[in-house]
Design a protein around this motif. Structure first.
Motif, PDB file in Angstrom:
ATOM      1  N   ALA A 185      28.262  20.735 -27.333  1.00 30.87           N
ATOM      2  CA  ALA A 185      27.028  20.343 -26.647  1.00 30.87           C
ATOM      3  C   ALA A 185      26.763  21.279 -25.466  1.00 30.87           C
ATOM      4  CB  ALA A 185      27.114  18.903 -26.163  1.00 30.87           C
ATOM      5  N   PHE A 186      25.486  21.451 -25.131  1.00 33.32           N
ATOM      6  CA  PHE A 186      25.133  22.374 -24.052  1.00 33.32           C
ATOM      7  C   PHE A 186      23.789  21.980 -23.444  1.00 33.32           C
ATOM      8  CE2 PHE A 186      23.794  24.065 -28.161  1.00 33.32           C
ATOM      9  CZ  PHE A 186      22.448  24.311 -27.973  1.00 33.32           C
ATOM     10  N   TRP A 187      23.542  22.449 -22.231  1.00 27.34           N
ATOM     11  CA  TRP A 187      22.215  22.386 -21.607  1.00 27.34           C
ATOM     12  C   TRP A 187      21.535  23.718 -21.869  1.00 27.34           C
ATOM     13  CZ3 TRP A 187      20.237  25.611 -17.750  1.00 27.34           C
ATOM     14  CH2 TRP A 187      18.976  25.251 -17.256  1.00 27.34           C
TER      15      TRP A 187
ATOM     16  N   GLU B 261      29.148  28.750 -18.398  1.00 26.91           N
ATOM     17  CA  GLU B 261      29.783  27.436 -18.245  1.00 26.91           C
ATOM     18  C   GLU B 261      28.834  26.384 -17.665  1.00 26.91           C
ATOM     19  OE1 GLU B 261      33.681  27.291 -16.514  1.00 26.91           O
ATOM     20  OE2 GLU B 261      34.164  29.309 -17.219  1.00 26.91           O
ATOM     21  N   GLY B 262      28.595  26.419 -16.362  1.00 29.55           N
ATOM     22  CA  GLY B 262      27.929  25.314 -15.697  1.00 29.55           C
ATOM     23  C   GLY B 262      26.416  25.362 -15.720  1.00 29.55           C
ATOM     24  N   PHE B 263      25.806  24.192 -15.484  1.00 25.51           N
ATOM     25  CA  PHE B 263      24.350  24.090 -15.433  1.00 25.51           C
ATOM     26  C   PHE B 263      23.764  24.998 -14.360  1.00 25.51           C
ATOM     27  CE2 PHE B 263      21.349  21.988 -12.486  1.00 25.51           C
ATOM     28  CZ  PHE B 263      20.169  22.289 -13.156  1.00 25.51           C
TER      29      PHE B 263
ATOM     30  N   THR C 168      31.757  23.336 -19.888  1.00 27.45           N
ATOM     31  CA  THR C 168      33.182  23.545 -19.586  1.00 27.45           C
ATOM     32  C   THR C 168      33.630  24.870 -20.192  1.00 27.45           C
ATOM     33  OG1 THR C 168      34.065  22.473 -21.576  1.00 27.45           O
ATOM     34  CG2 THR C 168      33.610  21.052 -19.675  1.00 27.45           C
ATOM     35  N   ALA C 169      34.679  25.440 -19.626  1.00 30.67           N
ATOM     36  CA  ALA C 169      35.206  26.702 -20.155  1.00 30.67           C
ATOM     37  C   ALA C 169      35.744  26.518 -21.568  1.00 30.67           C
ATOM     38  CB  ALA C 169      36.303  27.233 -19.228  1.00 30.67           C
ATOM     39  N   GLY C 170      36.364  25.365 -21.836  1.00 32.49           N
ATOM     40  CA  GLY C 170      36.937  25.120 -23.148  1.00 32.49           C
ATOM     41  C   GLY C 170      35.914  24.940 -24.249  1.00 32.49           C
ATOM     42  N   ASN C 171      34.663  24.723 -23.882  1.00 27.12           N
ATOM     43  CA  ASN C 171      33.596  24.512 -24.865  1.00 27.12           C
ATOM     44  C   ASN C 171      32.827  25.801 -25.176  1.00 27.12           C
ATOM     45  OD1 ASN C 171      32.243  22.619 -26.551  1.00 27.12           O
ATOM     46  ND2 ASN C 171      30.582  22.416 -25.078  1.00 27.12           N
ATOM     47  N   LEU C 172      33.132  26.871 -24.441  1.00 26.71           N
ATOM     48  CA  LEU C 172      32.364  28.107 -24.578  1.00 26.71           C
ATOM     49  C   LEU C 172      32.405  28.675 -25.992  1.00 26.71           C
ATOM     50  CD1 LEU C 172      32.878  30.494 -21.504  1.00 26.71           C
ATOM     51  CD2 LEU C 172      30.715  29.761 -22.524  1.00 26.71           C
TER      52      LEU C 172
ATOM     53  N   ASP D 183      32.468  33.085 -15.347  1.00 26.03           N
ATOM     54  CA  ASP D 183      32.881  32.629 -14.023  1.00 26.03           C
ATOM     55  C   ASP D 183      34.092  33.460 -13.612  1.00 26.03           C
ATOM     56  OD1 ASP D 183      30.949  30.704 -14.275  1.00 26.03           O
ATOM     57  OD2 ASP D 183      32.285  28.994 -13.969  1.00 26.03           O
ATOM     58  N   MET D 184      34.182  33.787 -12.346  1.00 28.07           N
ATOM     59  CA  MET D 184      35.338  34.518 -11.831  1.00 28.07           C
ATOM     60  C   MET D 184      36.203  33.525 -11.063  1.00 28.07           C
ATOM     61  SD  MET D 184      34.727  37.476 -13.054  1.00 28.07           S
ATOM     62  CE  MET D 184      35.840  38.592 -12.200  1.00 28.07           C
ATOM     63  N   ASP D 185      37.242  33.021 -11.733  1.00 31.02           N
ATOM     64  CA  ASP D 185      38.102  31.988 -11.172  1.00 31.02           C
ATOM     65  C   ASP D 185      39.313  32.587 -10.482  1.00 31.02           C
ATOM     66  OD1 ASP D 185      36.442  29.972 -12.188  1.00 31.02           O
ATOM     67  OD2 ASP D 185      37.479  29.986 -14.123  1.00 31.02           O
ATOM     68  N   THR D 186      39.868  31.808  -9.583  1.00 28.09           N
ATOM     69  CA  THR D 186      41.153  32.155  -8.958  1.00 28.09           C
ATOM     70  C   THR D 186      42.018  30.900  -8.975  1.00 28.09           C
ATOM     71  OG1 THR D 186      40.329  31.596  -6.750  1.00 28.09           O
ATOM     72  CG2 THR D 186      40.127  33.894  -7.444  1.00 28.09           C
ATOM     73  N   GLY D 187      43.297  31.062  -8.849  1.00 29.39           N
ATOM     74  CA  GLY D 187      44.177  29.905  -8.835  1.00 29.39           C
ATOM     75  C   GLY D 187      45.399  30.118  -9.699  1.00 29.39           C
ATOM     76  N   PRO D 188      46.198  29.050  -9.885  1.00 24.12           N
ATOM     77  CA  PRO D 188      47.455  29.177 -10.647  1.00 24.12           C
ATOM     78  C   PRO D 188      47.256  29.652 -12.077  1.00 24.12           C
ATOM     79  CG  PRO D 188      47.371  27.088  -9.440  1.00 24.12           C
ATOM     80  CD  PRO D 188      46.003  27.699  -9.332  1.00 24.12           C
ATOM     81  N   GLN D 189      46.120  29.306 -12.702  1.00 21.84           N
ATOM     82  CA  GLN D 189      45.875  29.704 -14.082  1.00 21.84           C
ATOM     83  C   GLN D 189      45.266  31.096 -14.203  1.00 21.84           C
ATOM     84  OE1 GLN D 189      43.517  26.159 -15.305  1.00 21.84           O
ATOM     85  NE2 GLN D 189      45.140  25.824 -16.793  1.00 21.84           N
ATOM     86  N   GLY D 190      45.063  31.760 -13.095  1.00 17.52           N
ATOM     87  CA  GLY D 190      44.456  33.079 -13.123  1.00 17.52           C
ATOM     88  C   GLY D 190      42.951  32.983 -13.308  1.00 17.52           C
ATOM     89  N   ASN D 191      42.368  34.022 -13.851  1.00 10.39           N
ATOM     90  CA  ASN D 191      40.918  34.070 -14.034  1.00 10.39           C
ATOM     91  C   ASN D 191      40.552  33.453 -15.388  1.00 10.39           C
ATOM     92  OD1 ASN D 191      38.191  34.614 -14.003  1.00 10.39           O
ATOM     93  ND2 ASN D 191      38.428  36.704 -13.248  1.00 10.39           N
TER      94      ASN D 191
END
Length: 327
Positions: free
Chosen positions: A195-197, A212-214, A233-237, A258-266
């Protein structure tokens, strides 16, 4: 042998997973042969006049695949070790019966949520200056001001912003509700997978942007005029990208990462790259970093859009020059 299965056994297991979801390719042998080439396969299912089904199989590492039919509204995944391959006929019958009941229960929940979403949407009011829209610089586009080809459609229910979600086979299947503080939630029991917007017209479009996001994809639409889809969501891409490619095979897809940071990386960039690799000629665009931005903090195209000259930055990031598409 890869991941405990030969490539031929993996293709057979993926076909079995399709049949369990009600997808029966008209020529399964030809589909299996095409799957072994590692490319996206489009094919007619039983009762279809055209190639409405699609599937892809990856045999590097642990074999895994995805499949769907926009006509049937089916979308699914399979991976080695899921319990399908290597079982006897009695086990397969039990698995099929359990999956059929689970599928029926899931479809019942989806149908009830669709009805709830329709009721909420019909009873909603114009979004107005909802705080979330104002924060994201999207209030004017939501109010219908400016270029009509770069407007976005969202509604309001009480304090919540309503973001309509659909699939390539449905008009409205779920809603994302966004509070004034930006907190997001979906309707319980609603369809999320695939599903998507969306904003803009997909039919005949040479380019479709997906992210990803709206707010991220609304910003891309307002800045460029391109038709867009937000997978939420990233998992739905990857599922949304495959479904859109199956529905609009001539369109080039641009993944707005999206350019993410954190324990899971980008994770955002990784998911965008993986989704782009699943369809021909897809590209990945990265959001330019705003001039003033905290070091080490992730960002997306919505953040770029809010920065001075953000629209121009987005257009350049997507390889566009001059006026936005459709202006």
């Amino acid at each position: 042998m890869i991941g405990g299965l030969t490539p031929h056994a993996a293709a057979s297991a993926l076909l079995e997973a399709m049949r369990a979801e009600g997808m029966r390719p008209r020529d399964p042998g030809a589909v299996a042969a095409d799957l072994l080439r590692g490319k996206l396969v489009r094919f007619p299912c039983e009762g279809d006049n055209g190639p409405n089904g699609w599937a892809v199989l990856h045999c590097d590492g642990r074999p895994a695949g995805a499949f769907g039919s926009w006509k049937l509204g089916v979308q699914g995944r399979w991976c080695a070790g899921s319990g399908i391959a290597g079982t006897n006929r009695r086990d397969l019958a039990a698995i099929a019966a359990r999956q059929a009941q689970e599928r029926q229960d899931r479809e019942t929940r989806h149908y009830e949520t669709e009805r709830q979403a329709c009721r909420l949407w019909q009873a909603s009011s114009p979004a107005g200056n909802h705080r979330y829209l104002v924060t994201k610089r999207l209030a004017e586009a939501a109010a219908g001001q400016g270029n009509p080809r770069r407007q976005i459609v969202v509604r309001r229910s009480g304090d919540d912003l309503l973001v309509a979600m659909r699939t390539v086979a449905t008009s409205l299947c779920n809603l994302q509700r966004i509070g004034p503080d930006g907190r997001k939630r979906f309707l319980s029991g609603g369809r999320l997978h695939g599903a998507f917007w969306s904003a803009g017209r997909f039919a005949g479009a040479p380019i479709i942007a997906v992210g990803e996001g709206f707010a991220t994809m609304a910003a891309v639409h307002v800045a460029t005029g391109l038709p867009v889809a937000a997978a939420m969501t990233a998992g739905n891409l990857d599922v949304v990208v495959l479904a859109l490619h199956g529905r609009c095979p001539e369109a080039q897809l641009i993944l707005c990462a999206d350019m993410d940071t954190g324990p899971q990386g980008n994770l955002g960039l990784e998911k965008a790259n993986a989704a782009a690799a699943a369809v021909p000629n897809a590209l990945v665009a990265r959001p330019p970093l705003p001039a003033v931005w905290p070091e080490g903090k992730g960002h997306d195209f919505a953040d770029t859009f809010k920065a001075p000259g953000g629209g121009d930055l987005i257009r350049r990031a997507l390889g566009m020059k001059g006026n936005p598409h459709g202006s």
